[in-house]
Structure formats: C-alpha cells, structure tokens
Design a protein around this motif. Structure first.
Motif, short mmCIF file in Angstrom:
data_model
loop_
_atom_site.label_atom_id
_atom_site.label_comp_id
_atom_site.label_asym_id
_atom_site.label_seq_id
_atom_site.Cartn_x
_atom_site.Cartn_y
_atom_site.Cartn_z
N ALA A 126 -23.83 52.16 -6.05
CA ALA A 126 -24.47 52.43 -6.93
C ALA A 126 -23.60 51.52 -7.54
N LYS A 127 -21.75 52.04 -7.69
CA LYS A 127 -21.03 51.27 -8.64
C LYS A 127 -20.14 50.26 -7.52
N ALA A 128 -20.03 49.15 -8.14
CA ALA A 128 -18.74 48.39 -7.86
C ALA A 128 -17.39 48.49 -7.67
N LEU A 129 -17.05 48.21 -6.25
CA LEU A 129 -15.46 48.46 -6.05
C LEU A 129 -14.94 48.13 -6.97
N HIS A 130 -14.02 48.63 -7.11
CA HIS A 130 -12.76 48.56 -8.29
C HIS A 130 -11.72 48.20 -7.70
N VAL A 131 -10.47 48.23 -8.76
CA VAL A 131 -8.86 48.21 -7.93
C VAL A 131 -9.05 49.75 -8.54
N GLY A 132 -9.56 50.61 -8.01
CA GLY A 132 -9.11 52.12 -7.85
C GLY A 132 -9.44 52.10 -6.51
N HIS A 133 -10.64 51.64 -6.13
CA HIS A 133 -10.64 51.54 -4.47
C HIS A 133 -9.27 50.32 -3.89
N LEU A 134 -8.79 49.97 -3.82
CA LEU A 134 -7.87 48.89 -3.34
C LEU A 134 -7.46 49.49 -2.37
N ARG A 135 -6.04 50.63 -3.26
CA ARG A 135 -5.25 52.11 -1.83
C ARG A 135 -5.29 52.53 -1.51
N PRO A 136 -6.50 53.07 -1.16
CA PRO A 136 -7.38 54.10 0.04
C PRO A 136 -8.11 52.89 1.03
N PRO A 197 -36.36 47.04 -5.73
CA PRO A 197 -37.31 46.57 -6.78
C PRO A 197 -35.68 46.74 -7.72
N PHE A 198 -34.38 46.42 -6.97
CA PHE A 198 -33.53 45.88 -8.11
C PHE A 198 -32.76 44.97 -7.50
N THR A 199 -31.42 44.58 -7.68
CA THR A 199 -30.89 43.43 -7.13
C THR A 199 -29.48 44.54 -7.01
N VAL A 200 -28.18 44.07 -6.70
CA VAL A 200 -26.77 44.68 -6.77
C VAL A 200 -26.43 44.81 -8.04
N GLY A 201 -26.61 43.62 -8.91
CA GLY A 201 -26.30 43.68 -10.31
C GLY A 201 -27.30 44.59 -11.11
N ASP A 202 -28.23 44.31 -10.79
CA ASP A 202 -28.63 45.33 -11.85
C ASP A 202 -28.45 46.49 -11.60
N LEU A 203 -27.84 47.40 -10.31
CA LEU A 203 -27.07 48.58 -10.07
C LEU A 203 -26.61 48.68 -10.26
N GLU A 204 -25.40 47.69 -10.44
CA GLU A 204 -23.81 47.80 -11.43
C GLU A 204 -24.03 48.06 -12.47
N HIS A 244 -33.19 52.49 -0.33
CA HIS A 244 -32.49 51.20 -0.92
C HIS A 244 -31.57 51.01 -1.78
N ILE A 245 -31.09 51.92 -2.58
CA ILE A 245 -29.78 51.64 -3.38
C ILE A 245 -29.04 51.89 -2.60
N ILE A 246 -28.87 52.40 -0.96
CA ILE A 246 -27.23 52.81 -0.15
C ILE A 246 -27.28 50.91 0.50
N ASN A 247 -29.08 50.49 1.00
CA ASN A 247 -28.86 49.79 1.23
C ASN A 247 -28.11 48.00 0.58
N VAL A 248 -28.72 48.25 -0.78
CA VAL A 248 -28.43 47.12 -1.59
C VAL A 248 -27.00 47.14 -1.99
N SER A 249 -26.45 48.55 -1.82
CA SER A 249 -24.81 48.73 -2.61
C SER A 249 -23.74 48.33 -0.51
N VAL A 250 -24.15 49.24 0.16
CA VAL A 250 -23.17 48.92 1.05
C VAL A 250 -23.55 47.89 1.67
N ASN A 251 -24.55 46.89 1.50
CA ASN A 251 -24.56 45.42 2.37
C ASN A 251 -23.33 45.19 0.59
N ASP A 252 -23.50 45.19 -0.45
CA ASP A 252 -22.46 44.26 -1.10
C ASP A 252 -20.91 45.24 -0.68
N MET A 253 -20.29 46.03 -0.49
CA MET A 253 -19.37 46.68 -0.10
C MET A 253 -18.63 46.04 1.28
#
Ligand code: ARG
Length: 588
Positions: A126-136, A197-204, A244-253
């Motif tokens: 439910a959060k967009a990947l950001h620079v903090g996720h780069l190194r891991p 009932p939401f898009t990834v954009g909505d979630l973020e 739904h949250i997992i699917n939408v979010s994981v697809n985007d990840m």
C-alpha cells in the motif's frame, strides 16, 4: 582447479623444507607492492625470530632453492627478509588457458552446497516503492546471485510488510469514503467483486492520508486499529479487501522490481505466519523462555559479554497484539521447518542492527532455529544526496524508486545520443540497460554498511569506477570479436599464448583473481568485492587494448591468442555483472 595461490605456496613451502626450515613459513600472499612484484612470502621474518637468526639469511637460502623453478620468472630476497615473486609467463599462460576451458573458470564447487534463505526487499504494501527500497533490493539480489554462483542453494523471499496497522488504516480510510461497499456489510453473504475498489494510485494516496489523520485524530486511529483487529481475526469482508490491497500493490511492486531486474522466489509476508503465532507463543511459554514483563511477553536475550545494553525481545505487546519481532520469530520458525536452512540472511537498513541481534539471539536461545543455522544481518548504509543527508527529491520529498531509475536512464540517454549517431529507439533501449548498471554499480561498488552519495554525473560517466565504464569495456571487446568473426576467425582458448608484453601479462594476472574475488564476495557477503575485481579487470583489458594491435596483427597464431584472451575477459566480465544483477548491451 587448484587455486593459484595454493600452487605457488606449495612451491615455496617445498623450498623452505629443502633449505632445512619449517615449511609452514612458506605461505604466499598477493603482493601489496605490485610495483615491486606480483606475489610475496614474508615467512622468513617470523621464522628468524624463532631461530634467532637474520631473516635475510633464511630468505636467501629459500631463494636459492627456488632458482630455476618453472613457476617463477623472478625470485628475489630483499631486506629485511621478504621473498618477492613474479610468475613465469609460461606458467601463468598455462593456468589461464586451463581457466578458460574449465566450468566456472576453474572455481571448485563447495563440498556440500548450503541451503540458504535470503530475506530482502522488505517493502510495505500500500506504499509506493521509494529510494529507501533501493539498497535492500539491489544488494540482496546481488548477494543471492553471488551465493548461487558459489554453488549454494538459495531462496529469496521478499517478506512483505502486509499485516499491521497500515492495513487497517487503508481499510478504514476506504470505509469513510465508500461506506456502502459490500465488504463493510456484516450481513453480506454473496461473492465479493473481483475488481478491486481502488487503483494503485488510490492506495498510494489513501495510506499517507490515513496515516496523517490517525496521528491527529484519536478516534480515527481507534477505528483503524479496530479494522486491523477485524482483519487479523479473519472477518470475511476485511480479508477480501486485504486480498485486493495485496494484489494491486504487489502487481505494481513486481512491475518496478522487474525494471530493476530483481526477482524473488517467494512473495511471503508478515501475514504468512499469522496462523502459527499462537502455537509459537505457547511453545515459548512452555519452554520457560518467555515471561511477562510490565504486561508484555518477553524473552531475555542479553549476554554476559555484552558491552552495550541488549533489551529483551518482545514477543507480544501488553494488549496481546503481535509486532514486528513476533512475525520475524515466527518466520524463522517456519523457515526452519520448511527448508531447514544452514543460513538465513537478512538485508535491511543498518538501523535495524540491534533489532536483528535481539531476534537472532531469541531464535537461537529458544530453539526456533537450530544452533548450527547461521543467522546473518547485512546492515546497509544510507544512500545520501550531495548534501550528505538522505537522498531527497528537489522539493525535499521522498523520491520514488521508479522515478530515480527513470532519471538515471534519461541522463544515460542524453549521453548516449551525444556520443554517437544512433536511432532514438536504440538509444532508449540501450539507456535502460546502461542506466540500470549505473544505478546498481554505483550502489554495489560500496561496502554494504557504508553510506554513499548518489552522484548522477559520476554514476553515469563512461570513465572511472562506474557501471557504464564496465559495460563500455564489454562492448569494446564484443565489437573486436565481431570483426574477427566477420573475417572468418574462430575463438580457440588453446591459442592463449605466453604473454608477449607487460600489459598482456597484467591482464592474465588480473584474470586469475576471478575465483578468489568471487569467493571472498560470498564469504564476506560483499558484492563490492566483485565490483573491485571487474574494475581491475576492465582497466587491465583497456591498457592491453591500447598497447596492442589486435585485429591488425599479422601473425595468425598470435592474433588468435589475443582474441581468445579478450573473449575470456568478456565472459568473465559478463558473468560478474550478471552476479551483480545487470547486463551489457550489444553496442553503445
Ligand atoms: N518491512 C520492513 C521495513 O520496512 C523490512 C522487512 C525486513 N525483513 C524482515 N524479515 N524483518 O522496515
């Protein structure tokens, strides 16, 4: 193949022995004065102390025994008692020829491959990947591939943050916006809609909004916590929403991790162990490991030798809720059951060092993991901006990972277009490949625990210790090979010949460091070892290239030898960048 350093050591040990000394003094190291020699043995010094004689006398005696030895072209005793060694050209060429035609360039397989689980990436849904996720992601992926190349059996798990309050926040925020959705109707018994009932954009957008509201409004927070409990206790509509949250979010990840060429074998999360937590808690209580402290259930993990305070590992909060520790302990238990691993590796920010120390001690002490299972944490430094503070967007916000990669590729595109005539389409594709190398190499060439500065200009440069420089070297070799093949030439490693120049010998010497470097990278879980190796190798190749007429060489055998040598270099470089998690284009 037997390691080069071992072969040399055997020769020098035999010389110590035949000169009447203890052979264990004959250990050889790579020279730390490459201007003076390639290898050195310092054993005479320690030995002289024992025997109360002058080290140079011992060194001289050993050197005499080594004279005429086919392994060396130079053996020299220098004050106060060093033995300086250079490899003979024939011996070196022979070794390199064998490397070229051996699987894995002559690296041995481990006696027993280890089973390893690596936990990396660790994004929260439910959060967009950001620079903090780069190194891991980038370091974890490289470590995984390095372990694999070293012959081990490794499984990568993304370990999503998918179970705590953030989920309740999103669910409750949605409820305030769309209270009529069937998910919130306790009397609804039909099938829930397949469409989220939401898009990834909505979630973020919803998550930060909800998070902000919950900090300002106690009632809102209580409702979100209630939603979290309902989800965790299995209320049907909440579970359906969560799916739904997992699917939408994981697809985007997945879309973004794909761009980074980061791939997980398992997409498990904190939620995956939800069901086994009660059993684990009972086990910890029954075993007498866990006790109540101020209402919370804790396991003591301090040790007598601690120099800093190591607080207890909290298994359950006083309200009985599970927390980060709980899911990590339960995950260790489950991974032990399912895979019985020899090692578990965690790749996160180094601010979690103490946390993992607690969890690991708890797991070992309580038997959630076996005593022999190594639990390792790779604590990562931060990627900083030029101001030395954690990297931010121009307006001070948190940079999305996707945009960071896009910016690097855009910069690469500009440079590629400046460099040569090339169609927009090809430049774009090439920029994607080279841009990824710039970003990943810029990160991986640092020690994992060190902070580093993201420097767009430097990372994307074709010169210096950068990804694009490595790729440029590979492309340079490819273009020579292509021309050679067009002339009807074929690659034959048996043609690798005794080096005819210093730069050719240097290149061969550089090549022999493949195995030791890749092995060190694994032993130390340090991808920067592979980077340092390919940087040296690329430099050696380029010096050789500048000093040698390869394609215009008239002696066909000699030419075939050059070609074989540079093709070997290319294969090695490509093998290494694959370990690091990027690839080279055909042209650039
Ligand atoms: N989701 C966590 C975070 O954002 C990282 C997870 C790391 N892995 C783990 N097993 N704890 O900090």
């Amino acid at each position: 193949m037997q390691k080069l350093i071992e072969l040399i050591t055997l020769e020098v040990q035999a010389a110590f022995k035949s000169a009447g000394f203890d052979e264990s003094a004959g250990k050889v190291n790579v020279s730390n004065r490459p201007d003076l020699c390639e290898y050195q043995c310092n054993g005479a010094m320690a030995l002289a102390k024992q025997l109360k004689t002058a080290p140079i006398q011992i060194a001289n005696a050993v050197v005499e025994k080594l004279s005429g030895n086919a392994t060396f072209s130079k053996v020299e005793a220098v004050m106060p008692g060093f033995i300086n060694l250079n490899l003979s050209e024939e011996f070196l060429a022979d070794y390199v020829r064998k490397m070229a035609s051996s699987p894995k360039f002559g690296m041995e397989e481990p006696a027993k491959p280890l089973k390893i689980v690596i936990d990396y990436g660790g994004p929260n849904v439910a959060k967009a990947l950001h620079v903090g996720h780069l190194r891991p992601a980038v370091v974890g992926e490289a470590v995984k591939r390095i372990c694999k190349y070293n012959g081990h059996d490794i499984i990568g798990d993304v370990h999503l943050g998918d179970w705590g309050l953030p989920m309740g926040l999103v669910i409750y925020e949605l409820q305030t916006r769309k209270p009529d959705l069937p998910y919130f109707d306790d009397n609804f018994t039909g099938d829930y809609p397949k469409e989220p009932p939401f898009t990834v954009g909505d979630l973020e957008e919803m998550y930060p909004t909800a998070s902000k509201k919950s900090k300002e409004d106690a009632d809102y927070k209580a409702k979100a916590m209630e939603a979290t409990v309902k989800l965790q206790s299995g209320v049907r509509g909440y579970r359906a929403l969560w799916d739904h949250i997992i699917n939408v979010s994981v697809n985007d990840m997945k879309r973004i991790y794909d761009k980074l060429d980061v791939n997980f074998d398992l997409w498990n999360g904190e939620s995956s162990v939800h069901e086994v937590i009660p059993g684990m808690v009972q086990y910890l209580k029954d075993g007498g490991y866990a006790y109540l402290s101020e209402g919370a259930l804790v396991v003591d993990v301090k040790e007598e030798t601690d120099t800093k305070e190591v607080p207890p590992c909290i298994i359950l909060k006083s309200d009985g809720a599970s927390l980060y520790n709980t899911t990590d302990c339960a995950t260790i238990m489950e991974r032990t059951k399912e895979y019985d691993p020899d090692m578990m590796i965690y790749v996160t920010d180094k601010r979690q060092d103490l946390y993992f120390e607690q969890v690991f001690r708890c797991a070992h002490k309580t038997g959630l993991s076996k005593p022999a299972t190594k639990l390792c944490h790779i604590g990562l430094g931060t990627m900083n901006g030029k101001d030395g503070k954690p990297f931010k967007t121009r307006d001070g916000g948190v940079m999305r990972l996707e945009y960071l990669l896009r910016d690097v590729c855009d910069e690469m595109y500009k440079k590629i277009k400046e460099n040569k005539e090339i169609s927009d389409e090809e430049a774009e594709n090439t920029a994607k490949i080279v841009g990824l190398s710039a970003l990943k190499y810029g990160d991986l060439s640092n020690q994992p625990a060190k902070d580093y500065i993201f420097d767009m200009e430097r990372f994307t440069s074709f010169e210096g210790n950068t990804g694009p420089y490595i790729l440029y070297t590979i492309v340079r070799i490819k273009s020579i090979l292509e021309k050679y093949k067009a002339e009807g030439g074929t690659i034959d490693y048996s043609k690798i010949h005794t080096p005819a120049s210093k730069s050719e010998k240097d290149l061969m010497n550089a090549i022999t460091f493949f195995g030791p470097s890749v092995e060190n990278a694994y032993n130390e879980l340090a991808p920067n070892r592979v980077c340092a190796f390919i940087y040296d190798l690329a430099n050696a190749l380029n010096s050789f290239y500048h000093e040698t007429k390869i394609l215009t060489e008239t002696d066909a055998d000699k030419k075939a030898g050059y070609i074989a040598l540079i093709d070997l270099t290319r294969r090695m470089l490509e093998t290494c960048i694959d370990m690091l998690g990027f690839s080279a284009p055909e042209r650039m």
